[in-house]
Every structure is written in structure tokens, then in C-alpha cells.
Design an enzyme around this catalytic site. Sequence first.
Site, short mmCIF file in Angstrom:
data_model
loop_
_atom_site.label_atom_id
_atom_site.label_comp_id
_atom_site.label_asym_id
_atom_site.label_seq_id
_atom_site.Cartn_x
_atom_site.Cartn_y
_atom_site.Cartn_z
N LYS A 291 -9.60 39.10 20.68
CA LYS A 291 -9.76 40.06 19.58
C LYS A 291 -11.14 40.73 19.61
O LYS A 291 -12.09 40.22 20.21
CB LYS A 291 -9.49 39.39 18.24
CG LYS A 291 -8.01 39.08 18.07
CD LYS A 291 -7.63 38.67 16.66
CE LYS A 291 -6.11 38.56 16.53
NZ LYS A 291 -5.67 38.13 15.20
N ARG B 196 -2.40 30.88 18.82
CA ARG B 196 -1.65 32.00 19.40
C ARG B 196 -2.53 32.66 20.45
O ARG B 196 -3.60 33.19 20.12
CB ARG B 196 -1.26 32.97 18.29
CG ARG B 196 -0.37 34.13 18.72
CD ARG B 196 0.04 34.97 17.52
NE ARG B 196 0.91 36.07 17.90
CZ ARG B 196 0.49 37.27 18.27
NH1 ARG B 196 -0.82 37.54 18.29
NH2 ARG B 196 1.35 38.22 18.62
#
Length: 395
Positions: free
Chosen positions: A332, A372
Site C-alpha cells: 500500500k 491479505r
Amino acid sequence: MLVLKEFGDKDNFYRFLKDKVGVFFREAEQRSYEGIHRVLYFENRQINPQVFFECARQGCLHAYQNENRFALSGTEAQIKEFCRCLSQFHKDLALEILQALINYRKKSFKLQFNYKILPLGIKTAIMGILNVTPDSFSDGGLYLDTSSAVKRAVQMAEEGAEIIDIGGESTRPGSQRVSAEEELKRVLPVLKEVRKELPKVWISVDTYKAEVAKACLEEGADIINDISGGTFDTKMFEVVSQYQCPYVLNHIKGRPEDWKSMTIVYEDVVHESIGWLWERLGKLKALGYKGQVIIDPGIGFGKLPEHNVEILKRLNEYKIFGAPILVGVSRKSFIGLVLEGLLRRKTEPKERLYGSLGALAYAVVKGAHIVRVHDVKETREFLALLDTVRTYGDF
């Protein structure tokens, strides 16, 4: 022999007392709480401050109050004594506090659905990301055709992913929404083939649309991973309540298409997100949902980099739900910003493996049960050592 030890876990302290000191039964149970310090905060307009302070005095707790805000500081045994007193005046609140203590101590969980069981706690479960989209921030366009997507799913399962998370719509900042028809066109063919190829692997579908969720559950999906917490489609809670499937309840502020232009402000990102999650959870259960909720604090979903770091730092506070915690930090942008700020080096999403593992490590130590990720093989090897040390002697 002199031994100096510090305990932050009731069960480990209990075992130490029993093994080293020979304390048993009620005496051990009472003493086991003495090694744990807790801070309890709640807001309640009905409680009488005099009752609050008197019960705190009886429990020998440090107590603080400002208007309708109350805080207690002490051991679990002291909080338990406080609740014993409080139950005479506010039984519901006392029971809620005691349940919160039970939830906070819970270490392991079990997902059970579609004749499959997934234990969580001893070993951190890996959710492998499979984006069948043209515009996802990291792997957009790589798995658009069904054959390549299925091949990638099989590869992730072989590398150690217990869950395959299939997504048919990008939710990166600035992305635009797609119709349910388009999303199903992308997801269903892949879901059907993956289900055939990997009958024992858990399949999650990353969607906020009730129509998509329903169609995928009919085709064998096991988990619905909803980034909106049921706020983008009011029928989502009805669907998951109908199927009683595991449901990832994700915190979000705003919408992906607006994040680049909106002002993102939190007074306390952890407290605000926990309050939001409680409210959404209450609405879900009011519809008769009795399945397994998985809590996701929503890192990156309407948060600035400092909010994401704050959530990771205080991830253990989400244990108050007594539910498995899922964390998604893989590749991210906040990881890229941290690396750029500290190392003076810009990175593309695929270059953020080590930064992702660093963030993931802290999340797992603080209580994450499912991670995840894009990089399954590397994460599995990393977690093998981390889980060994984290759980050594505890199970």
C-alpha cells in the site's frame, strides 16, 4: 535463585504460578489477574458518577470521569471487583465490561462454512489477493483472462494461501465504480473454475454489492469481503444474513473515488473506527446474522499514512470484538511514503515487499489472525518463523 518476570498475558501468568509456585484453584485464578494491567474506557450518560467512583474505590482502581466519559485503570481482578459492585446498579454495563475482558483475552478462533474448517490463532492465515481487474493499483490487468487467474490462484494455494480473495472492481484512491453486471462478468468465471480446481481452499469475494455477493455465494464462495461495512449497498447485510457466511466487516471513511479530494480528519482513528464497527455490527446482528464476523480496521480506506500507522500500533484494541482480525497492508501507498521519507527512495508497489512484511509483522504480534497479501510465498516463509516465536509455549 532470583527470578524477575513480567507478564502481559493471564494464561501465561497462571501457568507460571501453577508450575513454579504450586498455586491452584481459586487462589491461582485470583492471583493470575495481578500480572495484567488494563485501561477501560466507556461513554455512558445514565451512570451516576457517585456510583462509578464508589465501585472503583471498592475495586481499588484508578478512576477518571469527565461529563459522560469514564475511564478505569488497573488489573483485571480489580475491574472484575468493580463490575461486581456496578452490577447492583447497572447490570447491563457490568456484563458488557466483563464480556469485553473475555473477548480481549481470546486467542484462537475457528471459521466453519461449506463443510470447511479454518483454525485461526496458532498459525496466521494468509489471504492471497487475486484481482481480475484492469486498474488495480499493483496487479491491474495481469489476470484478466480466466486461465491466467486460475493459474495464479492455484499457485498461491500451493505457496500457502488458505484463502483466495477474488476482486472484480478496483477500490484504489480515485478509482471509478463499475456495474454489478460488469463485476460479475469478471468474477464468476474465475470463481467457478477456482472452485473446481481448489475444492478445499477458502474462496473470498471482495465486493460491496449485494447482487454480486449473492451470485457468488450461490456458486460456492465462502467469505464476503466488503470494504464498505454494508454502507455502499443496504441489502448486503440481508444477503450475508440469509447465507450466514463469514463476513469481513471493514471500516471505511468516504468513498474511493473521493479520497484524493476529500479532507480526512479523525480525532482518534482507533476509537472512531471501533465505534463505527460496533454500530455496523449491531445492525448486522439485528437482521439475524449468526455467522462469523471478521474485523478489518480498513488500513488505507479513507486514512492518511499516520492513521494507518496508528491503527497498526494499537491493533490489539480491536480484540474487544472477540472476533478474528484481518489486516491488509500489502504494497500500500503508506508503506511507499514511509520508505521514501526514511530511505529517500521512491518505490513502485511491487518493490514494497520488505516494507509490507515489516508492517505485517507488527500487526500479527498485536493480534491479526488473517493477513491479505500479494506475495504469498515470501509471506508464508516470513510467518513460519514469526508464528513459531509468537506462539512458543502458549498452545
